[in-house]
Motif scaffolding. Sequence first.
Motif, mmCIF file in Angstrom:
data_model
loop_
_atom_site.group_PDB
_atom_site.id
_atom_site.type_symbol
_atom_site.label_atom_id
_atom_site.label_comp_id
_atom_site.label_asym_id
_atom_site.label_seq_id
_atom_site.Cartn_x
_atom_site.Cartn_y
_atom_site.Cartn_z
ATOM 1 N N SER A 23 0.837 -1.204 0.000
ATOM 2 C CA SER A 23 0.000 0.000 0.000
ATOM 3 C C SER A 23 0.872 1.255 0.000
ATOM 4 N N PRO A 24 0.316 2.396 -0.449
ATOM 5 C CA PRO A 24 1.093 3.641 -0.483
ATOM 6 C C PRO A 24 1.637 4.007 0.896
ATOM 7 N N GLY A 25 2.952 4.141 0.998
ATOM 8 C CA GLY A 25 3.591 4.360 2.294
ATOM 9 C C GLY A 25 3.349 5.727 2.886
ATOM 10 N N SER B 229 -23.561 2.025 -0.101
ATOM 11 C CA SER B 229 -23.088 2.837 1.019
ATOM 12 C C SER B 229 -22.032 3.850 0.628
ATOM 13 N N GLY B 230 -21.722 3.948 -0.664
ATOM 14 C CA GLY B 230 -20.759 4.942 -1.114
ATOM 15 C C GLY B 230 -19.319 4.543 -0.931
ATOM 16 N N CYS B 231 -19.049 3.251 -0.904
ATOM 17 C CA CYS B 231 -17.675 2.760 -0.784
ATOM 18 C C CYS B 231 -17.141 2.335 -2.150
ATOM 19 N N ILE B 232 -15.836 2.453 -2.324
ATOM 20 C CA ILE B 232 -15.193 1.846 -3.485
ATOM 21 C C ILE B 232 -14.888 0.404 -3.110
ATOM 22 N N ALA B 233 -15.544 -0.528 -3.766
ATOM 23 C CA ALA B 233 -15.386 -1.939 -3.436
ATOM 24 C C ALA B 233 -14.271 -2.557 -4.272
ATOM 25 N N VAL B 234 -13.379 -3.270 -3.598
ATOM 26 C CA VAL B 234 -12.300 -4.018 -4.243
ATOM 27 C C VAL B 234 -12.601 -5.488 -4.007
ATOM 28 N N ASN C 285 -4.628 -0.250 -4.446
ATOM 29 C CA ASN C 285 -3.836 0.963 -4.634
ATOM 30 C C ASN C 285 -4.510 1.926 -5.609
ATOM 31 N N LYS C 286 -5.169 1.362 -6.613
ATOM 32 C CA LYS C 286 -5.918 2.204 -7.552
ATOM 33 C C LYS C 286 -7.080 2.883 -6.842
ATOM 34 N N ALA C 287 -7.756 2.137 -5.975
ATOM 35 C CA ALA C 287 -8.872 2.710 -5.226
ATOM 36 C C ALA C 287 -8.417 3.870 -4.345
#
Length: 310
Positions: free
Chosen positions: A149-151, A233-238, A263-265
Amino acid sequence: KTFQLRDIGELNNPDICFISKLRSYGTKNPDEYAMFHQSCVLNLKRKGTKIATLYSDHLAPEDSPDGELYRNLLFLSDAIISPSSILIGHAKQWSRQNTLTAIIKDPCLIPKQPFNRLSLNDACKVLWFGSNSNIKYLRSTLSPLLMNSPGERRFQFTFLAAADGLTEIKTILSKINISSNWGFRLIKWKHNEQPKQLTDELGEAHITFIPSDPFDPRKSGVSHNRLTDSIQSGCIAVASPMDSYRELSKVSLIGDNLSQLFNKAVTEHGRLCKKYNSLRAAYLQPFQPENNQENWARAIKSICSIEHSF
């Protein structure tokens, strides 16, 4: 609880018996559990009751008491109801030729919420929720997500599960080398506070993480509900590329490389929120409660018209 044949005498004589999820998980004697419920269905069939089985997990092929139970339930059923055409196809392997089938998608019962935009200085809030049977999919997917994940971003990962499931998740986390930008919340699922508890947790989350396995026979034809609840619910689902999930790939991130999609999300969160907000009403329309009610009304009318079989 023990299951005694004399308990079957307490059954009344309904016109239709709807069989929801039957699972021997947590019982002392799975064989006894399966045999008792098979006897209940035979008792009802003998009295003229029509049997409608809700088949939402592909259990019939399993070499287990639950597998044997469902092979018999599907054969004895006058009607089989599933959330996907794939599960209906599987169920037909064990049903009789004249068994009525119906596809009724699970309704989205979570209130619609706005997309929770992730600002530059916010901790990104991630949510996993589900039954204990889904925890095994975290084992192979959680470490790459956390490690890659982005550090520069702070993260808070919430796990919403039953108490024994949270213990299992703690064990998984203890075996991962976790960087300092990750924090965790382990929240016990409270049955008597649903759907409010789930609604609140989803409303706080920016991203939901839904790993699974498209090659797991039990998950074949899995329902859409965790994905639709996330989108509503307004989430970005992965999520993993399950057949049913692919139907919603225009309003979620679906694929094999969940770490890359996560990471794209994160990095494209604002753009994805805007895009999915414009599309979700159309894609979630088939899952609205009013459609579910209409489908159930049609199914019940069809079941009532079935002639009693053997």
